[in-house]
Design a protein around this motif. Structure first.
Motif, short mmCIF file in Angstrom:
data_model
loop_
_atom_site.label_atom_id
_atom_site.label_comp_id
_atom_site.label_asym_id
_atom_site.label_seq_id
_atom_site.Cartn_x
_atom_site.Cartn_y
_atom_site.Cartn_z
N ARG A 193 -27.27 95.56 45.72
CA ARG A 193 -27.19 97.00 45.91
C ARG A 193 -27.20 97.70 44.54
O ARG A 193 -27.00 97.07 43.50
CB ARG A 193 -25.94 97.40 46.70
CG ARG A 193 -24.63 97.20 45.98
CD ARG A 193 -23.46 97.67 46.84
NE ARG A 193 -23.14 96.74 47.92
CZ ARG A 193 -23.12 97.07 49.21
NH1 ARG A 193 -23.42 98.30 49.59
NH2 ARG A 193 -22.80 96.18 50.13
N TYR A 214 -17.54 106.21 54.16
CA TYR A 214 -18.64 105.33 54.52
C TYR A 214 -19.69 106.15 55.26
O TYR A 214 -19.37 106.91 56.18
CB TYR A 214 -18.16 104.17 55.39
CG TYR A 214 -17.42 103.11 54.59
CD1 TYR A 214 -18.12 102.10 53.95
CD2 TYR A 214 -16.04 103.16 54.46
CE1 TYR A 214 -17.45 101.13 53.21
CE2 TYR A 214 -15.36 102.20 53.71
CZ TYR A 214 -16.07 101.19 53.09
OH TYR A 214 -15.42 100.25 52.34
N SER A 216 -22.95 106.64 57.61
CA SER A 216 -23.61 105.95 58.72
C SER A 216 -24.98 106.51 59.05
O SER A 216 -25.72 105.91 59.84
CB SER A 216 -22.72 106.01 59.97
OG SER A 216 -22.46 107.36 60.33
N SER A 218 -27.61 107.23 56.90
CA SER A 218 -28.54 107.14 55.79
C SER A 218 -29.00 105.69 55.63
O SER A 218 -28.18 104.77 55.69
CB SER A 218 -27.89 107.63 54.49
OG SER A 218 -28.72 107.35 53.37
N SER A 219 -30.28 105.50 55.41
CA SER A 219 -30.80 104.16 55.14
C SER A 219 -30.66 103.80 53.67
O SER A 219 -30.84 102.64 53.30
CB SER A 219 -32.27 104.07 55.55
OG SER A 219 -33.05 105.00 54.80
N ARG A 222 -24.68 103.97 51.48
CA ARG A 222 -23.69 103.42 52.41
C ARG A 222 -22.28 103.95 52.15
O ARG A 222 -21.47 104.04 53.07
CB ARG A 222 -23.69 101.89 52.30
CG ARG A 222 -22.67 101.19 53.20
CD ARG A 222 -23.01 101.39 54.65
NE ARG A 222 -22.02 100.75 55.54
CZ ARG A 222 -21.22 101.40 56.37
NH1 ARG A 222 -21.27 102.72 56.44
NH2 ARG A 222 -20.37 100.75 57.14
N TYR A 223 -21.97 104.30 50.89
CA TYR A 223 -20.58 104.62 50.53
C TYR A 223 -20.57 105.62 49.39
O TYR A 223 -21.37 105.54 48.45
CB TYR A 223 -19.87 103.33 50.11
CG TYR A 223 -18.48 103.49 49.53
CD1 TYR A 223 -17.36 103.49 50.35
CD2 TYR A 223 -18.30 103.60 48.15
CE1 TYR A 223 -16.08 103.61 49.80
CE2 TYR A 223 -17.03 103.72 47.61
CZ TYR A 223 -15.92 103.73 48.44
OH TYR A 223 -14.66 103.84 47.90
N THR A 246 -25.39 102.07 47.33
CA THR A 246 -26.49 102.05 48.29
C THR A 246 -26.22 101.03 49.39
O THR A 246 -25.34 100.17 49.27
CB THR A 246 -27.83 101.72 47.61
OG1 THR A 246 -27.80 100.36 47.16
CG2 THR A 246 -28.10 102.65 46.45
N SER A 247 -27.01 101.10 50.44
CA SER A 247 -26.94 100.10 51.50
C SER A 247 -27.56 98.80 51.02
O SER A 247 -28.35 98.78 50.06
CB SER A 247 -27.68 100.60 52.74
OG SER A 247 -29.09 100.68 52.48
#
Length: 350
Positions: A193, A214, A216, A218-219, A222-223, A246-247
């Protein structure tokens, strides 16, 4: 004294050094090498470019303990709480899943303070920007080479860096690994990431009520955390710092791209999620190629002994699981593997 080299100044390496010192006292001379410019590993804390902003935790964000680990590792938590390194996490974290009997902790001085505490307790000689490239068995000792040139001799070596970096080492390591050990190490995999820190001036208002969140929807992201708020309180006269992770799918998709090319993509998505953000003073982007362990060594043994004499042992979260307690378990396992071998061991003469 036996000279012991620990490669990696992250949590497992620093705790290994501390436990070896406490178990063997003056029987060991402990040396820690790390290729980075600072200690911490994935528990790193980055200083702001401007002194008017807060520092940023670009890696691990807080420590979560299950009820079972909080009990079995009570002495470690009690030590860190007593030293003021840990405090209960009290700021709201949107999306944090509650766990029965579990506890969450934050670090007022940043996550790297945990590593620095154990390094200080170990009395180890710490050398940064020491990138290990090769290991050679020399009778009852190990000759360890560095990328910058030169080598040193040690009676025992502990490798705590990510498994792919262990497998890249030149010298005798490859031929010492058994077929089974090679297969076990080959299955280890990590998530990847990017992390972004935005440093703001003292008068900046971020316009969010949470300490961390957190994401939820967004691609890409993530945080997000307001790092100074997450730690409980900011220092007077310093501006807030926003940390963005990022995710995993996004990190994997862009892993081979330069972070300078990826940063605008993250900022664009951050602007969509938080359009009210003011202009930061500066931005720092970091690529975590080895973020968290997704697949650990089978059966999570805590360590892997490559050779008994002279001792060569691997440890880290890849041999257990990827959090604070996994690193503690691994360090305890490494200690058990080394302690008997090092008691009364004849030194290398250096």
């Amino acid at each position: 004294m036996s000279r012991v080299l620990i490669v990696g100044a992250g949590l497992t390496g620093s705790l290994c050094a501390c436990l070896l010192r406490r178990a063997l006292q003056n029987q060991v001379h402990i040396v820690v090498w790390d290729k980075a410019r600072g200690a911490g590993g994935r528990m790193s804390t980055s200083r702001p470019p401007e002194p008017s902003s807060h520092s940023a935790d670009l890696g691990a964000q807080y420590i979560s303990a299950t009820a079972a680990y909080h009990q079995s590792h009570h002495s470690f938590y009690a030590e860190l709480l007593s030293a003021g390194v840990l405090r209960p996490l009290e700021c709201p974290v949107e999306g944090l899943r509650p766990r029965d009997g579990g506890k969450d902790y934050m670090t007022p001085l940043g996550m790297s303070s945990v590593v620095k505490h154990f390094l200080s307790e170990s009395g180890a000689d710490l050398f940064l920007e020491h990138h290990v490239t090769a290991l050679y068995r020399r009778g009852a000792s190990w000759e360890v080479e560095r990328q910058a040139g030169g080598s040193e001799t040690f009676d025992a070596v502990v490798l705590t860096m990510p498994v792919p970096q262990i497998l890249q080492l030149q010298g005798d390591l490859g031929k010492l690994l058994s077929v089974e050990q090679r297969q076990q190490l080959d299955v280890v995999s990590y998530s990847s990431r990017f992390a972004l820190a935005l440093f703001f001036p003292p008068d900046a208002e971020l316009g969010v009520s949470w300490g961390a969140r957190y994401v939820s929807d967004s691609s890409c992201i993530r945080y997000i955390a307001v790092d100074d708020r997450k730690r409980g309180a900011g220092a007077p006269g310093r501006g807030p710092t926003l940390v963005v992770h990022t995710s995993v799918p996004f990190g994997l998709q862009h892993l081979e791209r330069d972070k300078e090319a990826v940063q605008p993509l993250i900022l664009q998505e951050l602007s969509r999620l938080l359009p009210q953000l003011p202009q930061p003073l500066s931005i720092k982007c970091h690529k975590w190629r080895y973020s968290q362990v997704q697949t650990a060594v089978p059966d999570c043994p805590g360590h892997m002994t490559i050779l008994d004499q002279p001792p060569l042992v691997c440890g880290g979260d890849a041999f257990c699981h990827s959090n604070f307690d996994g690193c503690v378990e691994s360090a305890l396992s490494v200690l058990a593997a080394l302690e008997a071998e090092l008691r009364g061991h004849a030194p290398s003469g250096q």
